[in-house]
Design an enzyme around this catalytic site. Structure first.
Site, PDB file in Angstrom:
ATOM      1  N   ASN A 104      25.402  53.949 -24.021  1.00 63.75           N
ATOM      2  CA  ASN A 104      25.299  53.285 -22.719  1.00 63.75           C
ATOM      3  C   ASN A 104      24.388  54.077 -21.785  1.00 63.75           C
ATOM      4  O   ASN A 104      24.321  55.292 -21.862  1.00 63.75           O
ATOM      5  CB  ASN A 104      26.688  53.129 -22.096  1.00 63.75           C
ATOM      6  CG  ASN A 104      27.606  52.292 -22.973  1.00 63.75           C
ATOM      7  OD1 ASN A 104      27.141  51.504 -23.786  1.00 63.75           O
ATOM      8  ND2 ASN A 104      28.902  52.488 -22.832  1.00 63.75           N
ATOM      9  N   ASP A 106      24.613  53.679 -18.381  1.00 62.21           N
ATOM     10  CA  ASP A 106      25.174  53.446 -17.046  1.00 62.21           C
ATOM     11  C   ASP A 106      25.790  54.670 -16.385  1.00 62.21           C
ATOM     12  O   ASP A 106      26.187  54.606 -15.224  1.00 62.21           O
ATOM     13  CB  ASP A 106      26.206  52.313 -17.119  1.00 62.21           C
ATOM     14  CG  ASP A 106      27.266  52.540 -18.205  1.00 62.21           C
ATOM     15  OD1 ASP A 106      27.657  53.715 -18.436  1.00 62.21           O
ATOM     16  OD2 ASP A 106      27.713  51.551 -18.818  1.00 62.21           O
ATOM     17  N   HIS A 121      20.661  56.983 -25.380  1.00 57.66           N
ATOM     18  CA  HIS A 121      19.582  56.048 -25.041  1.00 57.66           C
ATOM     19  C   HIS A 121      19.064  56.226 -23.621  1.00 57.66           C
ATOM     20  O   HIS A 121      18.406  55.338 -23.091  1.00 57.66           O
ATOM     21  CB  HIS A 121      20.060  54.609 -25.267  1.00 57.66           C
ATOM     22  CG  HIS A 121      20.326  54.319 -26.722  1.00 57.66           C
ATOM     23  ND1 HIS A 121      21.116  53.290 -27.159  1.00 57.66           N
ATOM     24  CD2 HIS A 121      19.908  54.959 -27.838  1.00 57.66           C
ATOM     25  CE1 HIS A 121      21.167  53.293 -28.473  1.00 57.66           C
ATOM     26  NE2 HIS A 121      20.455  54.299 -28.917  1.00 57.66           N
ATOM     27  N   CYS A 179       3.335  53.152 -10.518  1.00 57.38           N
ATOM     28  CA  CYS A 179       3.492  54.523 -10.043  1.00 57.38           C
ATOM     29  C   CYS A 179       2.742  54.700  -8.714  1.00 57.38           C
ATOM     30  O   CYS A 179       1.584  54.294  -8.597  1.00 57.38           O
ATOM     31  CB  CYS A 179       2.956  55.492 -11.088  1.00 57.38           C
ATOM     32  SG  CYS A 179       2.985  57.218 -10.547  1.00 57.38           S
ATOM     33  N   CYS A 182      -0.285  57.355  -9.463  1.00 59.42           N
ATOM     34  CA  CYS A 182      -1.436  57.095 -10.336  1.00 59.42           C
ATOM     35  C   CYS A 182      -1.581  55.635 -10.736  1.00 59.42           C
ATOM     36  O   CYS A 182      -2.470  55.300 -11.510  1.00 59.42           O
ATOM     37  CB  CYS A 182      -1.332  57.967 -11.583  1.00 59.42           C
ATOM     38  SG  CYS A 182      -0.139  57.362 -12.786  1.00 59.42           S
ATOM     39  N   ASN A 245      37.006  48.783 -31.979  1.00 61.13           N
ATOM     40  CA  ASN A 245      36.038  47.812 -31.483  1.00 61.13           C
ATOM     41  C   ASN A 245      36.603  46.410 -31.591  1.00 61.13           C
ATOM     42  O   ASN A 245      37.359  46.107 -32.509  1.00 61.13           O
ATOM     43  CB  ASN A 245      34.734  47.889 -32.292  1.00 61.13           C
ATOM     44  CG  ASN A 245      33.608  47.102 -31.652  1.00 61.13           C
ATOM     45  OD1 ASN A 245      33.271  47.329 -30.491  1.00 61.13           O
ATOM     46  ND2 ASN A 245      33.038  46.151 -32.379  1.00 61.13           N
TER      47      ASN A 245
HETATM   48 ZN   LIG Z   1       2.006  58.110 -12.446  1.00 61.94          ZN
END
Ligand SMILES: [Zn+2]
Length: 276
Positions: A104, A106, A121, A179, A182, A245
């Site tokens: 997860n 979160d 992850h 961004c 950049c 599960n």
């Molecule tokens: Zn950047």
């Protein structure tokens, strides 16, 4: 088998292992209001998530990702830890849970008090520029996106991983973020489908597994290989494996114990018995 008999098997499993490695998935966070991607048979419930190649090469996919993420963010950040997260924190505090690896993104395990967590992850609350590497807080990017999309008001339903369902026509009018340094593409600091878990993070998890004497999987169908491979490694090492599960998992054949049910309810009871 009666419900009591099932619960007793997990209680005994938890009580009999001193160094446990746990792997958790979406099923741990559903009770917090974050939906799961897959149904009880491990099949996609909805449109499959964004693949990294499409995200990087198709502007429409990039825009759709961020439009949905933007709309889903308030609901995602409102999610609070549930009984499953609290049970893992209590288990760790009691001693036997030595490593928690979660699929997860979160951070609800950390918010419940778990300390030894590997976010396999990644984490959705950080954003990284794919060109210059600049890192920003997702909450700050939400403000930036709000400024750039003042008139944009999607009616949406909540989807997994802070995502939301929005009509394609509405998405076309969303100004996707870039961004600020950049103008490179921005990506949440999570592993997308089609990407690998960073090598060092995977090595850390493997090292923890090597020092464990048992593996518990909770709330994951194990359909993603990055999670399933820990079950295979544990099986090859001869470690006892338990799976809690709701629904079938890819690791069922390798598990000595499979509990069909809600992670929060079953694990809370098993861990409480440990402390008693
Ligand atoms: Zn950047």
């Amino acid at each position: 088998m009666t419900r009591d008999a099932i619960d007793d098997r997990l209680r005994r499993w938890v009580a009999s292992h001193r160094r446990v490695f746990a792997l958790t998935g979406a099923g741990c966070s559903t009770a917090s209001g974050i939906p799961d991607y897959r149904d009880d048979r491990g099949e996609w419930k909805r449109r499959a998530p964004v693949m990294i190649q499409a995200f990087l090469t198709q502007p429409a996919v990039y825009r759709r990702y961020w439009a949905r993420a933007y709309a889903g963010w308030p609901r995602f950040t409102a999610a609070a830890p549930n009984a499953a997260h609290r049970a893992f924190a209590a288990w760790e505090a009691a001693g036997p849970l030595v490593q928690l690896v979660t699929q997860n993104v979160d951070r609800l395990h950390q918010r419940a008090g778990s300390r030894t967590v590997i976010d396999l992850h990644g984490r959705l609350d950080n954003v990284v520029c794919l060109r210059c590497g600049d890192r920003t807080a997702r909450v700050a990017l939400q403000e930036t996106m709000a400024d750039a999309n003042r008139a944009w008001r999607p009616e949406s339903a909540t989807a997994p991983d802070g995502d939301a369902d929005i009509d394609d026509a509405v998405i076309e009018s969303f100004a996707a973020p870039r961004c600020e340094r950049c103008a490179g593409l921005l990506k949440p600091d999570v592993v997308f489908f089609g990407e690998n878990v960073p090598r060092e993070r995977y090595a850390d998890a493997c090292e923890a597994l090597a020092g464990a004497e048992a593996l518990l999987v909770a709330g994951s169908s194990l359909m993603v290989y990055s999670g399933f491979r820990f079950v295979r490694l544990a099986h090859e090492a001869g470690l006892p494996i338990a799976i809690v599960n709701r629904g079938r998992t890819r690791g069922d054949d390798l598990a000595g114990l499979k509990i069909e049910g809600d992670v929060g309810a079953t694990l809370t009871e098993a861990v409480a018995a440990l402390a008693a």
